[in-house]
Design a protein around this motif. Structure first.
Motif, PDB file in Angstrom:
ATOM      1  N   ASP A   3      23.747   9.285  -6.475  1.00 22.65           N
ATOM      2  CA  ASP A   3      23.770   7.836  -6.646  1.00 22.65           C
ATOM      3  C   ASP A   3      22.343   7.306  -6.549  1.00 22.65           C
ATOM      4  N   ASN A   4      22.183   6.033  -6.890  1.00 24.90           N
ATOM      5  CA  ASN A   4      20.880   5.391  -6.797  1.00 24.90           C
ATOM      6  C   ASN A   4      21.091   3.915  -6.530  1.00 24.90           C
ATOM      7  N   ARG A   5      20.134   3.316  -5.818  1.00 21.57           N
ATOM      8  CA  ARG A   5      20.144   1.872  -5.590  1.00 21.57           C
ATOM      9  C   ARG A   5      18.714   1.362  -5.736  1.00 21.57           C
ATOM     10  N   VAL A   6      18.575   0.069  -6.060  1.00 21.74           N
ATOM     11  CA  VAL A   6      17.258  -0.512  -6.287  1.00 21.74           C
ATOM     12  C   VAL A   6      17.268  -1.971  -5.849  1.00 21.74           C
ATOM     13  N   VAL A   7      16.103  -2.489  -5.450  1.00 25.94           N
ATOM     14  CA  VAL A   7      15.951  -3.901  -5.115  1.00 25.94           C
ATOM     15  C   VAL A   7      15.790  -4.690  -6.417  1.00 25.94           C
ATOM     16  N   VAL A   8      16.549  -5.787  -6.526  1.00 24.04           N
ATOM     17  CA  VAL A   8      16.619  -6.566  -7.762  1.00 24.04           C
ATOM     18  C   VAL A   8      16.330  -8.035  -7.453  1.00 24.04           C
ATOM     19  N   TYR A   9      15.548  -8.669  -8.333  1.00 25.85           N
ATOM     20  CA  TYR A   9      15.286 -10.114  -8.254  1.00 25.85           C
ATOM     21  C   TYR A   9      16.523 -10.870  -8.727  1.00 25.85           C
ATOM     22  N   LYS A  10      17.029 -11.775  -7.885  1.00 25.30           N
ATOM     23  CA  LYS A  10      18.254 -12.517  -8.190  1.00 25.30           C
ATOM     24  C   LYS A  10      18.015 -13.998  -8.466  1.00 25.30           C
ATOM     25  N   GLY A  11      16.773 -14.425  -8.419  1.00 24.62           N
ATOM     26  CA  GLY A  11      16.439 -15.835  -8.571  1.00 24.62           C
ATOM     27  C   GLY A  11      15.450 -16.219  -7.494  1.00 24.62           C
ATOM     28  N   PRO A  12      14.802 -17.397  -7.637  1.00 25.29           N
ATOM     29  CA  PRO A  12      13.748 -17.788  -6.691  1.00 25.29           C
ATOM     30  C   PRO A  12      14.180 -17.662  -5.231  1.00 25.29           C
ATOM     31  N   GLY A  13      13.427 -16.838  -4.488  1.00 21.99           N
ATOM     32  CA  GLY A  13      13.669 -16.659  -3.068  1.00 21.99           C
ATOM     33  C   GLY A  13      14.754 -15.684  -2.713  1.00 21.99           C
ATOM     34  N   GLU A  14      15.298 -14.971  -3.687  1.00 17.29           N
ATOM     35  CA  GLU A  14      16.452 -14.113  -3.400  1.00 17.29           C
ATOM     36  C   GLU A  14      16.297 -12.748  -4.062  1.00 17.29           C
ATOM     37  N   VAL A  15      16.498 -11.696  -3.273  1.00 15.33           N
ATOM     38  CA  VAL A  15      16.602 -10.338  -3.801  1.00 15.33           C
ATOM     39  C   VAL A  15      17.850  -9.695  -3.206  1.00 15.33           C
ATOM     40  N   ALA A  16      18.297  -8.631  -3.847  1.00 12.39           N
ATOM     41  CA  ALA A  16      19.458  -7.882  -3.353  1.00 12.39           C
ATOM     42  C   ALA A  16      19.258  -6.413  -3.678  1.00 12.39           C
ATOM     43  N   VAL A  17      19.940  -5.567  -2.910  1.00 11.39           N
ATOM     44  CA  VAL A  17      19.954  -4.130  -3.180  1.00 11.39           C
ATOM     45  C   VAL A  17      21.226  -3.825  -3.952  1.00 11.39           C
ATOM     46  N   GLU A  18      21.056  -3.282  -5.168  1.00 12.99           N
ATOM     47  CA  GLU A  18      22.200  -3.091  -6.049  1.00 12.99           C
ATOM     48  C   GLU A  18      22.245  -1.665  -6.583  1.00 12.99           C
ATOM     49  N   PRO A  19      23.455  -1.183  -6.952  1.00 14.84           N
ATOM     50  CA  PRO A  19      23.564   0.139  -7.591  1.00 14.84           C
ATOM     51  C   PRO A  19      22.865   0.137  -8.946  1.00 14.84           C
ATOM     52  N   ILE A  20      22.326   1.277  -9.300  1.00 14.80           N
ATOM     53  CA  ILE A  20      21.672   1.453 -10.594  1.00 14.80           C
ATOM     54  C   ILE A  20      21.888   2.895 -11.019  1.00 14.80           C
ATOM     55  N   ASP A  21      21.790   3.144 -12.302  1.00 12.47           N
ATOM     56  CA  ASP A  21      21.964   4.516 -12.776  1.00 12.47           C
ATOM     57  C   ASP A  21      20.899   5.436 -12.189  1.00 12.47           C
ATOM     58  N   TYR A  22      21.304   6.654 -11.911  1.00 12.10           N
ATOM     59  CA  TYR A  22      20.333   7.677 -11.522  1.00 12.10           C
ATOM     60  C   TYR A  22      19.367   7.866 -12.690  1.00 12.10           C
ATOM     61  N   PRO A  23      18.080   8.001 -12.417  1.00 10.32           N
ATOM     62  CA  PRO A  23      17.117   8.048 -13.521  1.00 10.32           C
ATOM     63  C   PRO A  23      17.263   9.287 -14.400  1.00 10.32           C
ATOM     64  N   LYS A  24      16.880   9.112 -15.661  1.00 12.46           N
ATOM     65  CA  LYS A  24      16.817  10.213 -16.616  1.00 12.46           C
ATOM     66  C   LYS A  24      15.362  10.462 -16.980  1.00 12.46           C
ATOM     67  N   LEU A  25      15.090  11.624 -17.521  1.00 10.78           N
ATOM     68  CA  LEU A  25      13.747  11.942 -17.998  1.00 10.78           C
ATOM     69  C   LEU A  25      13.564  11.303 -19.374  1.00 10.78           C
ATOM     70  N   GLU A  26      13.501   9.961 -19.350  1.00 10.30           N
ATOM     71  CA  GLU A  26      13.379   9.166 -20.559  1.00 10.30           C
ATOM     72  C   GLU A  26      12.474   7.964 -20.316  1.00 10.30           C
ATOM     73  N   VAL A  27      11.719   7.578 -21.347  1.00  8.20           N
ATOM     74  CA  VAL A  27      10.921   6.356 -21.264  1.00  8.20           C
ATOM     75  C   VAL A  27      11.779   5.191 -21.739  1.00  8.20           C
ATOM     76  N   PRO A  28      11.444   3.948 -21.360  1.00  7.09           N
ATOM     77  CA  PRO A  28      12.217   2.801 -21.843  1.00  7.09           C
ATOM     78  C   PRO A  28      12.246   2.751 -23.374  1.00  7.09           C
ATOM     79  N   GLN A  29      13.395   2.377 -23.910  1.00 12.70           N
ATOM     80  CA  GLN A  29      13.556   2.335 -25.361  1.00 12.70           C
ATOM     81  C   GLN A  29      12.524   1.431 -26.012  1.00 12.70           C
ATOM     82  N   GLU A  30      12.218   0.284 -25.371  1.00 10.43           N
ATOM     83  CA  GLU A  30      11.272  -0.663 -25.976  1.00 10.43           C
ATOM     84  C   GLU A  30       9.872  -0.055 -26.081  1.00 10.43           C
ATOM     85  N   VAL A  31       9.506   0.767 -25.113  1.00  8.91           N
ATOM     86  CA  VAL A  31       8.199   1.421 -25.162  1.00  8.91           C
ATOM     87  C   VAL A  31       8.194   2.483 -26.260  1.00  8.91           C
TER      88      VAL A  31
END
Length: 402
Positions: A3-31
């Motif tokens: 599993d994986n979790r990451v800190v995420v910006y939720k709006g001014p003054g607020e962050v949360a720790v949320e589930p995220i996909d386990y990373p792959k050996l891939e660069v971002p599609q946009e890059v």
């Protein structure tokens, strides 16, 4: 699959720790699409995060002072253990503990070949330069997480020579990803050398790192200025002189009281665009103008403090696009040297690592490194935003010794 979790910006003054996909050996599609590279990244590794820090640059996003969208992942100060590597990674192995420069760099472009890794040309379609978990920086996933992917690993990663020694000194070594090289970069580019008198604007973690770096470079006197007494006390704890810039009287007089002259040899801006005047009102150019005023003719100004091209919360329309009222004529008249921009971490991190490993640098003490869990990250952000004189180090897996 882990599993994986990451800190995420939720709006001014607020962050949360949320589930995220386990990373792959891939660069971002946009890059990949924009830069003509494959999504598959055999040059990459996946790290199990040993430590990852909260940075003042993250705080700018969390305050709503950038164009970061809700859902932006956070974290660019990363130290981790390699748990998977691509088949083109030759010199980094599973089990290695490594520091990750916050600059993502390809190691192949003109700028990387000229050691300007902070402005790599191949990793961000929007502009030169990239970073993990940061707005307009190419869409790379942030490292305030349990696991993260690091591209071009042979080039980017700084491997620690001994695992046990690294874990013993991890609170110092975790600063190599950003603030120690960044502070050093500011002091070095300001021309700090043996016998220098140095003024550092800002007693946050980068300012404290710049002050400690100035001492390593041989400064005779390091003066730190801030509005926060708790942070100034932290600067005094390792031998700096301090000035509360909100306590009446021109800063030149306060410097004169310390040095016997109203100017310093060189200065570092470790505050950036959210600077405040004595009144407490925001004044984004106040530090830039202040350091010109107090630096001698022919002196140098290191400016690692963050300035942006888009600030929706700025006090005026010009500042919203990064256009500030700087007394450039004064700097010109005094023949000042200005050095700005992201620190090219790889230029400094190996030497600073050696200073830590051989007990020449005590950066964790200088910045008051304070370990918290990943679940405590939202509270850490709140405390840091209130001006706590601490550098919060997130320990997602309980690997940092007590």
């Amino acid at each position: 699959m882990a599993d994986n979790r990451v800190v995420v910006y939720k709006g001014p003054g607020e962050v949360a720790v949320e589930p995220i996909d386990y990373p792959k050996l891939e660069v971002p599609q946009e890059v990949a699409d924009a830069m003509g590279m494959t999504v598959a990244a055999p040059h990459a590794v996946i790290l199990k995060i040993v430590s990852t820090n909260i940075c003042g640059s993250d705080q700018h996003m969390v305050r709503g002072r950038t164009t970061a969208p809700v859902g932006q992942t956070l974290g660019h100060e990363i130290t981790g253990e390699v748990v998977e590597k691509g088949n083109d990674v030759q010199f980094i192995n599973e089990g290695d503990i490594c520091s990750v420069p916050f600059n993502i760099a390809c190691g192949r472009c003109r700028n990387c070949n000229e050691r300007l890794t902070g402005v790599c040309l191949n990793v961000n379609p929007a502009r030169a330069g990239s970073a993990y978990g940061y707005v307009d920086m190419g869409g790379w996933v942030g490292g305030q997480a349990e696991y993260v992917m690091v591209p071009f690993a042979d080039f980017n990663l700084l491997k620690f020579p001994d695992r046990d020694q690294a874990l013993e000194k991890i609170k110092d070594l975790t600063m190599l990803s950003d603030i120690f090289p960044t502070g050093y970069h500011g002091a070095y580019c300001a021309g700090t050398t043996t016998g220098s008198t140095v003024y550092v604007a800002g007693a946050g973690p980068v300012g404290l790192a710049a002050a400690h770096s100035a001492q390593l470079l041989g400064a005779a006197v390091v003066i730190v200025g801030d509005l926060n007494d708790e942070r100034l006390e932290q600067a005094r704890s390792f031998g700096c002189e301090t000035i509360n810039v909100g306590d009446g009287g021109p800063i030149e007089e306060k410097i004169n009281d310390i040095l016997g002259v109203p100017e310093v040899d060189c200065a570092v801006d470790a505050v950036g665009f959210e600077a405040s005047a004595k009144s407490g009102e925001e004044a984004p150019a106040v530090v830039l103008n202040q350091i010109q005023t107090i630096t001698r003719a022919g002196g140098r100004l290191g400016i690692p403090g963050l300035y942006v091209t888009g600030d929706p919360g700025a006090p005026d329309e010009d500042a919203k696009e990064g256009t500030l009222k700087i007394r450039f004529g004064l700097g010109w008249a005094k023949s000042h040297f200005f050095y700005t921009g992201q620190c090219p971490v790889k230029k400094y991190n190996r030497g600073l690592m050696m200073s830590i490993l051989h007990d020449k640098a005590q950066i964790a003490k200088a910045v008051n490194a304070t370990v918290i869990s990943l679940d405590d990250a939202p509270e850490g952000y709140k405390d840091f935003d209130k001006g706590a004189a601490k550098k919060y180090v997130i320990d997602p897996h309980g690997m940092i010794p007590a």
